[in-house]
Design an enzyme around this catalytic site. Structure first.
Site, PDB file in Angstrom:
ATOM      1  N   SER A   1     -24.449  -6.795 -26.674  1.00  0.00           N
ATOM      2  CA  SER A   1     -23.832  -5.988 -27.719  1.00  0.00           C
ATOM      3  C   SER A   1     -23.116  -6.824 -28.774  1.00  0.00           C
ATOM      4  N   GLY A   2     -22.915  -8.116 -28.489  1.00  0.00           N
ATOM      5  CA  GLY A   2     -22.067  -8.909 -29.382  1.00  0.00           C
ATOM      6  C   GLY A   2     -20.620  -8.856 -28.929  1.00  0.00           C
ATOM      7  N   GLY A   3     -20.331  -8.059 -27.902  1.00  0.00           N
ATOM      8  CA  GLY A   3     -18.995  -8.033 -27.304  1.00  0.00           C
ATOM      9  C   GLY A   3     -18.797  -9.272 -26.443  1.00  0.00           C
ATOM     10  N   VAL A   4     -17.590  -9.454 -25.971  1.00  0.00           N
ATOM     11  CA  VAL A   4     -17.255 -10.685 -25.249  1.00  0.00           C
ATOM     12  C   VAL A   4     -18.090 -10.842 -23.973  1.00  0.00           C
ATOM     13  N   ASP A   5     -18.107  -9.801 -23.155  1.00  0.00           N
ATOM     14  CA  ASP A   5     -18.709  -9.932 -21.826  1.00  0.00           C
ATOM     15  C   ASP A   5     -20.202 -10.235 -21.907  1.00  0.00           C
ATOM     16  N   SER A   6     -20.908  -9.430 -22.707  1.00  0.00           N
ATOM     17  CA  SER A   6     -22.363  -9.640 -22.725  1.00  0.00           C
ATOM     18  C   SER A   6     -22.721 -10.946 -23.429  1.00  0.00           C
ATOM     19  N   THR A   7     -21.911 -11.373 -24.401  1.00  0.00           N
ATOM     20  CA  THR A   7     -22.212 -12.640 -25.081  1.00  0.00           C
ATOM     21  C   THR A   7     -22.019 -13.819 -24.134  1.00  0.00           C
TER      22      THR A   7
ATOM     23  N   ASP B   1      -6.209  14.237 -61.069  1.00  0.00           N
ATOM     24  CA  ASP B   1      -5.933  15.596 -61.570  1.00  0.00           C
ATOM     25  C   ASP B   1      -6.932  16.647 -61.111  1.00  0.00           C
TER      26      ASP B   1
ATOM     27  N   CYS C   1       4.960  -6.430   1.791  1.00  0.00           N
ATOM     28  CA  CYS C   1       5.394  -5.031   1.813  1.00  0.00           C
ATOM     29  C   CYS C   1       4.681  -4.261   2.931  1.00  0.00           C
ATOM     30  N   TYR C   2       3.724  -3.394   2.609  1.00  0.00           N
ATOM     31  CA  TYR C   2       2.987  -2.701   3.677  1.00  0.00           C
ATOM     32  C   TYR C   2       2.406  -3.720   4.663  1.00  0.00           C
TER      33      TYR C   2
ATOM     34  N   GLU D   1       3.698 -11.162  -6.332  1.00  0.00           N
ATOM     35  CA  GLU D   1       2.605 -11.203  -7.313  1.00  0.00           C
ATOM     36  C   GLU D   1       2.997 -10.674  -8.685  1.00  0.00           C
TER      37      GLU D   1
ATOM     38  N   LYS E   1     -11.146 -10.503 -17.011  1.00  0.00           N
ATOM     39  CA  LYS E   1     -11.431 -10.605 -18.454  1.00  0.00           C
ATOM     40  C   LYS E   1     -10.924 -11.912 -19.068  1.00  0.00           C
TER      41      LYS E   1
ATOM     42  N   GLY F   1       0.821  -1.205   0.000  1.00  0.00           N
ATOM     43  CA  GLY F   1       0.000   0.000   0.000  1.00  0.00           C
ATOM     44  C   GLY F   1       0.853   1.253   0.000  1.00  0.00           C
TER      45      GLY F   1
ATOM     46  N   GLU G   1     -10.227   5.740 -27.101  1.00  0.00           N
ATOM     47  CA  GLU G   1     -11.205   6.302 -28.035  1.00  0.00           C
ATOM     48  C   GLU G   1     -10.855   7.761 -28.304  1.00  0.00           C
TER      49      GLU G   1
ATOM     50  N   HIS H   1       7.527  -8.151  -3.615  1.00  0.00           N
ATOM     51  CA  HIS H   1       6.214  -8.447  -4.208  1.00  0.00           C
ATOM     52  C   HIS H   1       6.247  -9.758  -4.996  1.00  0.00           C
TER      53      HIS H   1
HETATM   54  N1  LIG Z   1     -25.689  -1.967 -29.104  1.00  0.00           N
HETATM   55  C1  LIG Z   1     -25.969  -2.445 -27.892  1.00  0.00           C
HETATM   56  N2  LIG Z   1     -27.147  -3.081 -27.674  1.00  0.00           N
HETATM   57  C2  LIG Z   1     -27.441  -3.566 -26.456  1.00  0.00           C
HETATM   58  N3  LIG Z   1     -26.645  -3.463 -25.390  1.00  0.00           N
HETATM   59  C3  LIG Z   1     -25.473  -2.849 -25.543  1.00  0.00           C
HETATM   60  C4  LIG Z   1     -25.058  -2.316 -26.795  1.00  0.00           C
HETATM   61  N4  LIG Z   1     -23.832  -1.778 -26.634  1.00  0.00           N
HETATM   62  C5  LIG Z   1     -23.491  -1.975 -25.355  1.00  0.00           C
HETATM   63  N5  LIG Z   1     -24.470  -2.608 -24.686  1.00  0.00           N
HETATM   64  C6  LIG Z   1     -24.492  -2.982 -23.251  1.00  0.00           C
HETATM   65  O1  LIG Z   1     -23.492  -2.231 -22.570  1.00  0.00           O
HETATM   66  C7  LIG Z   1     -22.591  -3.113 -21.904  1.00  0.00           C
HETATM   67  C8  LIG Z   1     -21.218  -2.505 -21.820  1.00  0.00           C
HETATM   68  O2  LIG Z   1     -20.563  -2.540 -23.065  1.00  0.00           O
HETATM   69  P1  LIG Z   1     -19.053  -3.019 -23.141  1.00  0.00           P
HETATM   70  O3  LIG Z   1     -18.581  -2.653 -24.504  1.00  0.00           O
HETATM   71  O4  LIG Z   1     -18.313  -2.508 -21.967  1.00  0.00           O
HETATM   72  O5  LIG Z   1     -19.128  -4.615 -22.945  1.00  0.00           O
HETATM   73  P2  LIG Z   1     -19.309  -5.746 -24.041  1.00  0.00           P
HETATM   74  O6  LIG Z   1     -19.782  -5.104 -25.294  1.00  0.00           O
HETATM   75  O7  LIG Z   1     -20.162  -6.829 -23.513  1.00  0.00           O
HETATM   76  O8  LIG Z   1     -17.885  -6.363 -24.209  1.00  0.00           O
HETATM   77  P3  LIG Z   1     -16.616  -5.718 -24.923  1.00  0.00           P
HETATM   78  O9  LIG Z   1     -15.850  -5.034 -23.810  1.00  0.00           O
HETATM   79  O10 LIG Z   1     -15.909  -6.886 -25.470  1.00  0.00           O
HETATM   80  O11 LIG Z   1     -17.096  -4.762 -25.975  1.00  0.00           O
HETATM   81  C9  LIG Z   1     -22.675  -4.406 -22.698  1.00  0.00           C
HETATM   82  O12 LIG Z   1     -22.268  -5.509 -21.933  1.00  0.00           O
HETATM   83  C10 LIG Z   1     -24.145  -4.441 -23.039  1.00  0.00           C
HETATM   84  O13 LIG Z   1     -24.857  -4.909 -21.923  1.00  0.00           O
HETATM   85  O1  LIG Z   2     -18.886   0.328 -23.303  1.00  0.00           O
HETATM   86  C1  LIG Z   2     -18.210   1.335 -23.423  1.00  0.00           C
HETATM   87  N1  LIG Z   2     -18.844   2.516 -23.398  1.00  0.00           N
HETATM   88  C2  LIG Z   2     -18.210   3.683 -23.556  1.00  0.00           C
HETATM   89  O2  LIG Z   2     -18.820   4.738 -23.542  1.00  0.00           O
HETATM   90  C3  LIG Z   2     -16.780   3.589 -23.726  1.00  0.00           C
HETATM   91  N2  LIG Z   2     -15.825   4.518 -23.911  1.00  0.00           N
HETATM   92  C4  LIG Z   2     -14.638   3.857 -24.014  1.00  0.00           C
HETATM   93  N3  LIG Z   2     -14.843   2.550 -23.921  1.00  0.00           N
HETATM   94  C5  LIG Z   2     -13.830   1.503 -23.981  1.00  0.00           C
HETATM   95  O3  LIG Z   2     -13.079   1.574 -22.760  1.00  0.00           O
HETATM   96  C6  LIG Z   2     -11.674   1.373 -23.022  1.00  0.00           C
HETATM   97  C7  LIG Z   2     -10.887   2.591 -22.564  1.00  0.00           C
HETATM   98  O4  LIG Z   2     -11.258   3.679 -23.366  1.00  0.00           O
HETATM   99  P1  LIG Z   2     -10.701   5.160 -23.196  1.00  0.00           P
HETATM  100  O5  LIG Z   2      -9.200   5.053 -23.100  1.00  0.00           O
HETATM  101  O6  LIG Z   2     -11.147   5.886 -24.432  1.00  0.00           O
HETATM  102  O7  LIG Z   2     -11.322   5.703 -21.942  1.00  0.00           O
HETATM  103  C8  LIG Z   2     -11.584   1.117 -24.541  1.00  0.00           C
HETATM  104  O8  LIG Z   2     -11.604  -0.285 -24.741  1.00  0.00           O
HETATM  105  C9  LIG Z   2     -12.835   1.773 -25.092  1.00  0.00           C
HETATM  106  O9  LIG Z   2     -13.276   1.199 -26.321  1.00  0.00           O
HETATM  107  C10 LIG Z   2     -16.155   2.351 -23.727  1.00  0.00           C
HETATM  108  N4  LIG Z   2     -16.861   1.240 -23.566  1.00  0.00           N
HETATM  109  N1  LIG Z   3       4.709  -1.204  -1.802  1.00  0.00           N
HETATM  110  C1  LIG Z   3       4.396  -0.977  -0.521  1.00  0.00           C
HETATM  111  O1  LIG Z   3       3.593  -1.658   0.095  1.00  0.00           O
HETATM  112  C2  LIG Z   3       5.049   0.210   0.112  1.00  0.00           C
HETATM  113  C3  LIG Z   3       4.795   0.302   1.569  1.00  0.00           C
HETATM  114  C4  LIG Z   3       5.265   1.630   2.150  1.00  0.00           C
HETATM  115  N2  LIG Z   3       4.458   2.698   1.627  1.00  0.00           N
HETATM  116  C5  LIG Z   3       6.759   1.838   1.837  1.00  0.00           C
HETATM  117  O2  LIG Z   3       7.103   2.721   1.096  1.00  0.00           O
HETATM  118  O3  LIG Z   3       7.565   1.110   2.331  1.00  0.00           O
HETATM  119 MG   LIG Z   4     -18.811  -3.577 -26.301  1.00  0.00          MG
END
Ligand SMILES: Nc1ncnc2c1ncn2[C@@H]1O[C@H](COP(=O)(O)OP(=O)(O)OP(=O)(O)O)[C@@H](O)[C@H]1O
Ligand SMILES: O=c1[nH]c(=O)c2[nH+]cn([C@@H]3O[C@H](COP(=O)(O)O)[C@@H](O)[C@H]3O)c2[nH]1
Ligand SMILES: NC(=O)CC[C@H](N)C(=O)O
Ligand SMILES: [Mg+2]
Length: 535
Positions: free
Chosen positions: A237-243, A472, A90-91, A184, A391, A63, A533, A182
Site C-alpha cells: 500500500s505504500g504504508g510502513v508495514d507493507s513497504t 456576495d 501481580c497475579y 513493565e 510497530k 491478570g 476514522e 508492575h
Molecule cells: N491500495 C492498496 N493496494 C494494495 N494493497 C493494499 C492497499 N491498501 C492496503 N493494502 C494491503 O492491506 C494491508 C493492511 O493495510 P494497513 O493500512 O493496515 O497496513 P500498511 O498500509 O502496510 O501500513 P500503515 O498501517 O502504515 O498504513 C497492507 O499491508 C497491504 O498489504
Molecule cells: O487497513 C486498514 N483498513 C481499514 O479498513 C481500517 N479502518 C481503520 N483503520 C486504521 O486503524 C486505526 C484505528 O481506526 P479506528 O479507530 O477508526 O477503528 C486507524 O489508524 C485507522 O486508519 C484501518 N486500516
Molecule cells: N493486576 C493484577 O494482576 C491483579 C491481580 C488480581 N486480579 C488482583 O486484583 O489482585
Molecule cells: Mg495502510
C-alpha cells in the site's frame, strides 16, 4: 544456518511471558526486547509439553482474575519443574503463593491502584539479585485488590509497602521471585532495571537480540522457505508495514517477489505516483500498479452503509489480486505459491491472547481477508516476516533497510482509503474534494513542523450541505471535517490540541481552494467514544 536455527526463539536466549490476561503483558515483552533480550508471549493455558523450545526464564503476568476464584486460570505446574528462573508479577505472584497454599492469597481490605513506596530488604546471596543495583526504597506502581496474607513456605520477604506486607518475595534456595507491583509500566521508574536483573542477572539471557541480527536471519529464513524458484505475491500500500515487508522480500529473493499496489480510486493526492517512485526507483521493489479506480468507484455507487462499503472494497481488492496472480503466473517462469502479509506482533498477540480477540467494531485490516481467499482459492501459503515485531521495531527495521525517515514515519492510511472518509455514498467528485482538502491540511501540518507529533491526521467530507456566502453570493455547499489525534497504540486517542490560529488558517485555505466546500469543522471527539476514522 538451518531453517530451525533462524527462528528467533531457537537462536536467541528467550524469556517466555505467560499471559494471565493483563492489560500490560505485551509491555513486559517490549521492555525485554528494548534491552536486547528476546521475549515471546504465550497464553497462560500453554502446556509445557506442547512447547517446542526451552525458555531461559519465565515471567507470569498480571491478570484480571483472583487466583482463589473458581475458573481462574492456573499455570501448568510443569513449568515450575522446568528448572529455569520464574518471576511472577501481580497475579503471577499470587499464583506462586496460591499453588503452595490456598490460604496464602485473600481479597485485600483496600484496593491499591497507583504509586507506592517499596522498601527492599537484603539477605545476601541469590535472593538479593532481583533488586541488585537498585536503591533500598523505590517508587513502584500497583494495580491490585487481592494480596498475600502469608509468606509462602520457603520464601523471604524482599520488599514491602504500607499496604502490601509481601510486596516482593524470593525463594530461599531456588530462583523463584514474585512482585506485587508492575515493573513493565513507566510509572515504576526502576522497573526496566528490575526486569534486566531478572532476565540477564538471574536467567543469564544474552543481550544479543537486535534488528540487524533479525534482518540477516529473516532473509535466510525467507530464502529457505521459498526455495530457489518460488514466486511470492504481496499487497503493498505504500504504508510502513507493507513497504518494510516488501523491501525485506526484495533483499531475500529479488524479482521473484511481486508487489502489487491497487489504485482503488480513493487514494490520497498523487499517492500511487509517489509510492511507485519510492518503491520502484528508490527501493528497487518489483512493483505493479493496477488502476482499478473505475471498478471501485462504479461499485460504490448508491452504497451508503459504512460496513457494506468496506465489504465491497475488501472483496474487490481480492478480485484484483486473483487476476494479478494469474497474470504473474502467465508471465513468469513459476507458479505463485506464497502470499506476503504484513501482520505485526500486536495482531498475533490479539489472536492468541488469553483475553481472546476483541470485539469487531469495524471490519479492518488486510483488506477484508485477501490472504484467506488467496490461500483457499489458489492454495497460497502465507509469509509473515513482521509477525514477531512491534510497530516501532518495524520502523527501526525500515531504517536499517534504508527506507527514508519520511516513509518510516508516515501516518497510517486505511486500506479503503478516502471511501471511509467521505460520509455516506462515495462519488468521484466527493473523493476529489476530500483529497484536495486533505492535501492542504497535511501540507500545512508538515510546514508547521507538527507531523511527527501527531498520530494520524486527515480531512473528511460531510456531504450534508450548509449555506455560506462567498463573493456576495449565496452558496449551498459541502462541509470538510478535520481530524487529528494523539495516540500511543491507536486503540485510544485524544484530539490533537492545535492552536486556534492554525485551524483558522487551514479553514481559510480549504474554503478558498476547494470548490464545492463552504465550511470547515474540527472534530474534538476522543476515542472512545469516537473512532479514528469517520466510518
Ligand atoms: N491500495 C492498496 N493496494 C494494495 N494493497 C493494499 C492497499 N491498501 C492496503 N493494502 C494491503 O492491506 C494491508 C493492511 O493495510 P494497513 O493500512 O493496515 O497496513 P500498511 O498500509 O502496510 O501500513 P500503515 O498501517 O502504515 O498504513 C497492507 O499491508 C497491504 O498489504
Ligand atoms: O487497513 C486498514 N483498513 C481499514 O479498513 C481500517 N479502518 C481503520 N483503520 C486504521 O486503524 C486505526 C484505528 O481506526 P479506528 O479507530 O477508526 O477503528 C486507524 O489508524 C485507522 O486508519 C484501518 N486500516
Ligand atoms: N493486576 C493484577 O494482576 C491483579 C491481580 C488480581 N486480579 C488482583 O486484583 O489482585
Ligand atoms: Mg495502510
Amino acid at each position: 544456518m538451518s531453517d530451525i536455527e533462524v527462528i528467533p526463539h531457537n537462536s536467541f536466549d528467550t524469556i517466555l511471558v505467560l499471559d494471565n490476561g493483563s492489560q500490560y503483558t505485551h509491555l513486559i515483552t517490549r521492555r525485554l526486547r528494548e534491552i536486547n533480550v528476546y521475549s515471546e508471549m504465550l497464553p497462560c493455558t500453554q502446556k509445557l509439553a506442547e512447547l517446542t523450545w526451552k525458555p531461559k526464564g519465565i515471567i507470569l503476568s498480571g491478570g484480571p482474575y483472583s487466583v482463589y476464584e473458581e475458573g481462574a486460570p492456573h499455570i501448568d505446574p510443569a513449568f515450575f519443574e522446568l528448572g529455569v528462573p520464574i518471576l511472577g508479577i501481580c497475579y503471577g505472584l499470587q499464583e506462586i503463593a496460591h499453588r503452595l497454599h490456598a490460604d496464602n492469597v485473600v481479597a485485600g481490605t483496600a484496593r491499591e491502584y497507583g504509586h507506592a513506596d517499596l522498601k527492599a530488604t537484603r539477605f545476601g546471596g541469590h535472593v538479593d539479585k532481583l533488586f541488585e543495583g537498585l536503591e533500598d526504597s523505590m517508587t513502584v506502581w500497583m494495580s491490585h485488590g487481592d494480596k498475600l496474607c502469608n509468606l509462602p513456605e520457603g520464601f523471604h520477604t524482599i520488599g514491602e509497602t504500607k499496604n502490601s506486607e509481601y510486596a516482593a518475595i524470593a525463594h530461599k534456595s531456588e530462583p523463584v521471585y514474585g512482585i506485587q507491583f508492575h515493573p513493565e509500566v513507566t510509572h515504576t521508574p526502576q522497573g526496566g532495571q528490575l526486569l534486566k536483573n531478572f532476565a540477564v542477572g538471574i536467567c543469564g539471557a544474552q543481550q544479543t537480540w537486535s534488528m540487524s541480527e533479525f534482518i540477516g536471519r529473516e532473509i535466510i529464513r525467507i530464502r529457505n522457505l521459498v526455495g530457489p524458484t518460488g514466486q511470492v505475491l504481496g499487497a503493498v500500500s505504500g504504508g510502513v508495514d507493507s513497504t518494510v515487508a516488501a523491501k525485506l522480500l526484495t533483499e531475500a529473493i529479488g524479482d521473484r517477489f511481486h508487489a502489487v499496489l491497487v489504485d482503488n480510486g480513493c487514494m490520497r493526492l498523487n499517492e500511487c505516483e509517489t509510492v511507485k517512485e519510492v518503491l520502484q526507483k528508490q527501493l528497487g521493489i518489483n512493483l505493479t500498479v493496477v488502476d482499478a479506480s473505475e471498478e471501485f468507484l462504479n461499485g460504490l455507487k448508491g452504497e451508503h452503509d459504512p460496513e457494506k462499503k468496506r465489504k465491497f472494497i475488501g472483496g474487490k481488492f481480492i478480485d484484483v489480486f486473483e487476476a494479478e496472480a494469474r497474470k504473474i503466473e502467465a508471465q513468469s517462469s513459476g507458479k505463485v505459491e506464497w502470499f506476503l502479509q504484513g501482520t505485526l506482533y500486536p495482531d498475533v498477540i490479539e489472536s492468541i491472547s488469553f483475553k481472546g480477540p476483541s470485539q469487531t467494531i469495524k471490519t479492518h485490516h488486510n483488506v477484508g481477508g485477501i490472504a484467506e481467499r488467496l490461500m483457499a482459492g489458489h492454495g497460497l501459503k502465507l509469509i509473515e516476516p513482521l509477525r514477531e515485531l512491534f510497530k516501532d521495531e518495524v520502523r527501526e527495521l525500515g531504517r536499517q533497510l534504508n527506507i527514508s525517515e519520511e516513509l518510516v514515519g508516515r501516518h497510517p492510511f486505511p486500506g479503503p482509503g478516502l471511501a471511509i472518509r467521505v460520509l455516506g455514498e462515495v462519488t468521484k467528485e466527493k473523493v476529489d474534494m476530500a483529497r484536495k482538502a486533505d492535501h492542504i491540511f497535511i501540507g500545512m501540518i508538515r510546514e508547521a513542523g507538527l507531523y511527527d507529533d501527531i498520530g494520524q491526521a486527515y480531512a473528511a467530507l460531510d456531504p450534508s450541505r450548509a449555506v455560506g456566502v462567498m463573493g456576495d453570493k449565496r452558496v449551498y455547499a459541502n462541509i470538510i471535517l478535520l481530524r487529528a489525534i494523539s495516540t500511543k497504540d491507536f486503540m485510544t486517542a485524544t484530539p490533537y490540541p492545535f492552536a486556534y490560529d492554525f485551524l483558522t488558517k487551514v479553514a481559510t485555505r480549504i474554503v478558498n481552494e476547494v470548490d464545492g466546500v463552504c465550511r470547515v469543522a474540527y472534530d474534538f471527539t476522543s476515542k472512545p467514544p469516537g473512532t479514528i476514522e469517520m466510518e
